[in-house]
Design an enzyme around this catalytic site. Structure first.
Site, PDB file in Angstrom:
ATOM      1  N   HIS A 191       0.874  -1.177   0.000  1.00  0.00           N
ATOM      2  CA  HIS A 191       0.000   0.000   0.000  1.00  0.00           C
ATOM      3  C   HIS A 191       0.911   1.228   0.000  1.00  0.00           C
ATOM      4  O   HIS A 191       1.999   1.187   0.559  1.00  0.00           O
ATOM      5  CB  HIS A 191      -0.834  -0.051   1.283  1.00  0.00           C
ATOM      6  N   ASP A 205       3.131  -4.128   8.218  1.00  0.00           N
ATOM      7  CA  ASP A 205       1.901  -3.375   8.008  1.00  0.00           C
ATOM      8  C   ASP A 205       0.743  -4.342   8.271  1.00  0.00           C
ATOM      9  O   ASP A 205       0.427  -5.194   7.443  1.00  0.00           O
ATOM     10  CB  ASP A 205       1.857  -2.857   6.566  1.00  0.00           C
ATOM     11  N   GLN A 211      -4.354  -4.924   7.264  1.00  0.00           N
ATOM     12  CA  GLN A 211      -5.325  -5.891   6.736  1.00  0.00           C
ATOM     13  C   GLN A 211      -5.315  -7.221   7.474  1.00  0.00           C
ATOM     14  O   GLN A 211      -6.082  -8.125   7.124  1.00  0.00           O
ATOM     15  CB  GLN A 211      -5.059  -6.146   5.243  1.00  0.00           C
ATOM     16  N   LYS A 245     -10.377  -0.607  10.514  1.00  0.00           N
ATOM     17  CA  LYS A 245     -10.448  -1.839   9.735  1.00  0.00           C
ATOM     18  C   LYS A 245     -10.677  -3.048  10.639  1.00  0.00           C
ATOM     19  O   LYS A 245     -10.600  -4.192  10.209  1.00  0.00           O
ATOM     20  CB  LYS A 245      -9.162  -2.025   8.917  1.00  0.00           C
ATOM     21  N   CYS A 295      -4.867   2.133  -3.744  1.00  0.00           N
ATOM     22  CA  CYS A 295      -3.612   2.685  -3.208  1.00  0.00           C
ATOM     23  C   CYS A 295      -2.421   1.774  -3.458  1.00  0.00           C
ATOM     24  O   CYS A 295      -1.460   1.756  -2.680  1.00  0.00           O
ATOM     25  CB  CYS A 295      -3.717   3.000  -1.717  1.00  0.00           C
TER      26      CYS A 295
END
Ligand code: PLP
Lengths: 393, 120
Positions: free
Chosen positions: A119, A184, A187, A210, A350
């Site tokens: 991303h 990261d 997600q 999220k 993104c």
């Protein structure tokens, strides 16, 4: 808490039974308790934290610090290792720019490894501090080819927001033992049990919105000894020990990296979101979503002319499905799904490098599932996609 | 929610766009694109006596943008240049016979914007 009928905990879903929400990678819906906890805070406990010597402020501080405890426990960290930010993007900006000012941790213009599937939030901040950025390639099967060599920083996605791929973080860590290892987890946080010690990760970032929580708050986890050394990029109120006309001394962790009035109400909402996830149990969520992934993978694969950008079922991945329908523009697909009250996303999500330079397409359509989605939702999506294919042929 | 795109008229224009090509005798030409979604359009116009005489286009992209320019290439013939310059979103909605949602505005407007740009 049972996953069956879990939609009833989400006002937007329970009030709109005909609405099929499949844009969870962008943001998830919020539980009743999350929403209530925020308004209750403003109704009953609102005061600024840390500085008030009166009961309401003490209570607000206590509640805010309790969220830090909850968040720390949720990922197997210590309280001091949790820095509240406004989200994953903010976490990466803070981290990269702070590291750029901390030669004790990483040298100037560090050699950085990311992947082609990152991303922009885990790419652009690194460009601010380095022009020596390397991209691990995505292979045909949507897994990553990890290059040989030494890197100062290895910063990768824990779950892709386009292909769903969940790289084996522990293996990557082992491959680059000397690098600063950063994940990261935007997600993965709502879909996979995360233990920062077990992963041996140096920093990790995620967003509350999220994971069924409110927008406006996220976390930057960092190992204590690193956060203690890390230059405090944001300065101002709330993060100092002593200020004179000539000098300033920074506060200890965790205040050190949290300048200004923090997102207090949002933190309270995040607490409710974490409690929601814990009540179901991350293992149960993983198990349920694995089954849902399998079903969605199989049903979507049956659609004529549909090209899935998603790894095979033997490869670890989440419930994110980006795809292309031959000869039909993603915006048209998204709008025609919306005609049947099915919400998906169309665009580059993104991830322009992945779309333009790897997949060689400007945009894709993405359906992303969460714990409240069902096989019935998959069926509705597949049915409409089949209709769309017919309309265009 | 009504089915905007699925309207046969739009799909028909998308599958068989009218007036495709480049005008050799064009008086005005322009190329436009929506970078984020990959829509592209090339327009050439023949203007005579302050009116649009002919429109040709080459376009690639979504139904909204491709059908949009295709329909315009028929509807704007004979229209005064000054009038075309004043066409806005509302006018376009009337010409296309659909309601343009905010998220599709850029796609739908691409053809009209290109024609207006060519006229300037
Ligand atoms: C993999 C990944 N990283 C980072 C982000 C950025 O998250 P946020 O917009 O909450 O800062 C997202 C969300 O879009 C994401 O999917």
């Amino acid at each position: 808490m049972e996953i069956k009928n879990i939609k009833k905990h989400f006002p937007i879903l329970s009030q709109n039974p005909d609405f099929t929400y499949l844009d969870n990678a962008a943001t998830t819906q919020k539980t009743k308790k999350v929403i209530k906890s925020i308004s209750r805070f403003y109704r009953q406990h609102n005061a600024n934290v840390h500085r008030g010597i009166y009961e309401l402020s003490e209570k607000a501080t206590e509640k805010y610090e309790e969220v830090r405890k909850t968040a720390a426990k949720f990922i197997g960290a210590k309280e001091k290792e949790i820095v509240f930010t406004s989200g994953t993007t903010d976490s990466f900006n803070l981290l990269a720019r702070s590291l750029g000012k901390t030669p004790e941790i990483v040298k100037k213009n560090p050699k950085i490894l990311i992947t082609e599937i990152e991303h922009h939030a885990n790419y652009l901040p690194w460009r601010e501090i380095s022009d020596d950025i390397h991209f691990a390639r995505q292979k045909e099967d949507f897994t990553i080819e990890w290059p040989e060599g030494d890197f100062d920083i290895v910063s990768i996605t824990h779950a892709s927001n386009v292909t769903g791929l969940m790289p084996d973080a522990k293996e990557v860590r082992k491959k680059y033992p000397k690098a600063l290892f950063i994940l990261d987890a935007a997600q993965s946080i709502a879909h996979k049990k995360i233990d920062v010690k077990n992963l041996d990760v140096d920093f990790l970032a995620f967003s509350s919105h999220k994971m069924y929580g409110p927008t406006g708050i996220g976390v930057l986890y960092g190992k204590q000894e690193l956060l203690e050394k890390l230059y405090p990029l944001k300065v101002g109120g709330g993060m100092i020990a002593e200020v004179t006309k000539k000098s300033a001394k920074w506060a200890e962790l965790p205040e050190r990296h949290e300048a200004g009035t923090p997102p207090i109400a949002q933190a309270i909402g995040l607490q409710a979101a974490i409690e929601f996830l814990e009540k179901i149990g991350m293992e149960k969520i993983e198990e349920y979503e694995k089954e849902l992934r399998k079903y969605a993978f199989e049903e979507l694969s049956k659609i004529k002319g549909l090209k899935l950008f998603h790894p095979n079922l033997e490869i670890d991945a989440g419930t994110v499905f980006s795809f292309q329908l031959e000869g039909i523009h993603p915006h048209d697909i998204a709008e025609m799904l919306s005609e049947r009250n099915i919400a998906v996303r169309a665009g580059h999500h993104c991830c322009q490098i992945l779309h333009r330079e790897v997949l060689k397409i400007p945009a894709s359509t993405r359906a992303s599932f969460a714990v409240y989605n069902t096989k019935d939702d998959v069926d509705k999506l597949a049915k409409r996609l089949n209709e769309i294919v017919k309309i265009f042929t | 929610m009504n089915d905007q795109i699925s309207r046969q008229n739009l799909i028909d224009h998308y599958k068989n766009p009218r007036n495709v090509g480049v005008l050799k005798k064009a008086t005005n030409t322009v190329e436009c694109s929506n970078v984020t979604c990959g829509d592209e359009v090339k327009v050439s116009l023949l203007i005579k006596a302050g009116k649009i005489e002919e429109i040709r286009h080459e376009s690639a992209g979504c139904v909204m943008s491709v059908a949009g320019i295709s329909i315009l290439s028929e509807e704007l013939i004979g229209m005064e240049v000054e009038k075309v310059k004043k066409l806005d979103k509302d006018a376009l909605q009337e010409i296309l016979g659909i309601e343009i949602t905010p998220s599709r505005l850029k796609c739908a407007m691409l053809g009209l914007e290109a024609i207006k740009k060519a006229l300037n």
